[in-house]
Design a protein around this motif. Structure first.
Motif: not given
Length: 328
Positions: A143-149
């Protein structure tokens, strides 16, 4: 970021193979599949808000299974539909702008899962759905990587406090949903319908139960052929003219939740380092939507309002879900 890139690569590859395979089946007249994509986001409400249940993405394939189920006029069962679904849900505090640890009013959390479902549609308009899902909360949910992307792609604020998110845990969950028709739907009256609804989820990620009433009005099919229950699939689609559906619905529910891992953290193991909260036992939610279905296509727009599911949350949450589906 590399892990997310690899994951997205394989998701795109799997989607391409799935679409190609279903298209080949369509050429041979096997119109028994439906590909559905749904996106949920609070920013769709155009209120410049980015928090709580902030994003969800779901990809689903519905199909008619090869089951020896008696569905003639003597039996109660009309149709059985099976499904496979993959999805990701993302939760953050009310605001991620200039956030400090003491301002986290809803835990950072992600939920990544795959799901197998079966829907049983009955002659009197009742519907029963069973789902078994295997998922992951914590950093492994990506989830963190998706939101940052996403935020970098649209030049939005980058959240800094995902280090306080819930810890990793594998979750196995069983869900039952039931719709009971309260007003019999006749051939001559297809403008209004009313169902009592019930739902129960049991597992180590979610434990809850809810009850509500589903109001439906407009032009629509009976439940066993309606897009509202993902039931427009037919084993011999070419022999049946599908009714164009255009209708609205309103679905208020009250839920009692016992456990929510995205709020309280994992059941097994330490939650040290995570900022968590207790759950609000009683949660009210309503969904208001509009649906249009013609031939192979279905489009749905739904607005959801949900009261606080965590004691620490300052406000209720709202978001919009956009769904499109195509029968093959």
């Amino acid at each position: 970021m590399q892990a997310l890139s690899r994951t997205l690569y394989w998701v795109r590859k799997a989607a391409y193979i799935t679409i190609l395979s279903l298209s080949v089946c369509n050429l041979y007249g096997q119109q028994r599949y439906e590909l559905k994509i749904a996106s949920a986001n609070d920013n769709y409400c155009l209120n410049l808000h980015d928090g709580y249940y902030t994003n969800g993405l779901f990809i689903c394939v519905n199909y008619l299974p090869h089951l020896r189920v008696a569905t003639d006029s003597v039996h109660k069962l009309v149709k059985v539909i099976a499904s496979y679904q993959a999805g990701q849900m993302m939760f953050t505090p009310e605001s991620i702008r200039n956030l400090s640890a003491d301002q986290i009013d809803r835990p950072f959390a992600g939920y990544l899962f795959i799901q197998k479902g079966m829907t049983f549609l009955y002659r009197r308009g009742h519907v029963l759905t069973t789902n078994v899902s295997l998922g992951m909360i914590g950093p492994a949910s990506l989830a963190q990587q998706t939101q940052v992307l996403i935020h970098r792609a649209f030049d939005l604020n980058i959240p800094k406090l995902w280090s306080y998110q819930v810890k990793n845990e594998v979750g196995l969950n069983l869900q039952l949903q039931y719709w009971h028709e309260l007003v019999p739907l006749s051939q001559s009256r297809r403008w209004f319908d009313l169902h009592g609804t019930a739902q129960m989820t049991l597992g180590n990620t979610f434990i809850n139960g809810s009850a509500g009433v589903l109001f439906q009005w407009g032009r629509f099919e009976k439940p066993a052929q309606s897009s509202l229950y993902e039931a427009r699939l037919e084993r011999h689609a070419s022999t049946r003219n599908k009714v164009v559906e255009f209708y609205g619905f309103f679905h208020p529910t009250y839920q009692y939740q016992v456990y929510n891992a995205t709020v309280e953290g994992r059941i097994l193991g330490s939650n040290a380092g995570s900022i968590l909260s207790s759950v609000e036992p009683w949660v009210y939610r309503h969904d208001v939507g509009i649906v249009y279905s013609q031939n192979r296509w279905t489009a749905q727009l739904m607005y959801s309002l949900k009261s606080r599911e965590a004691v620490s949350m300052r406000h209720a949450e709202q978001y919009i879900t956009i769904l499109t589906a195509y029968c093959l």
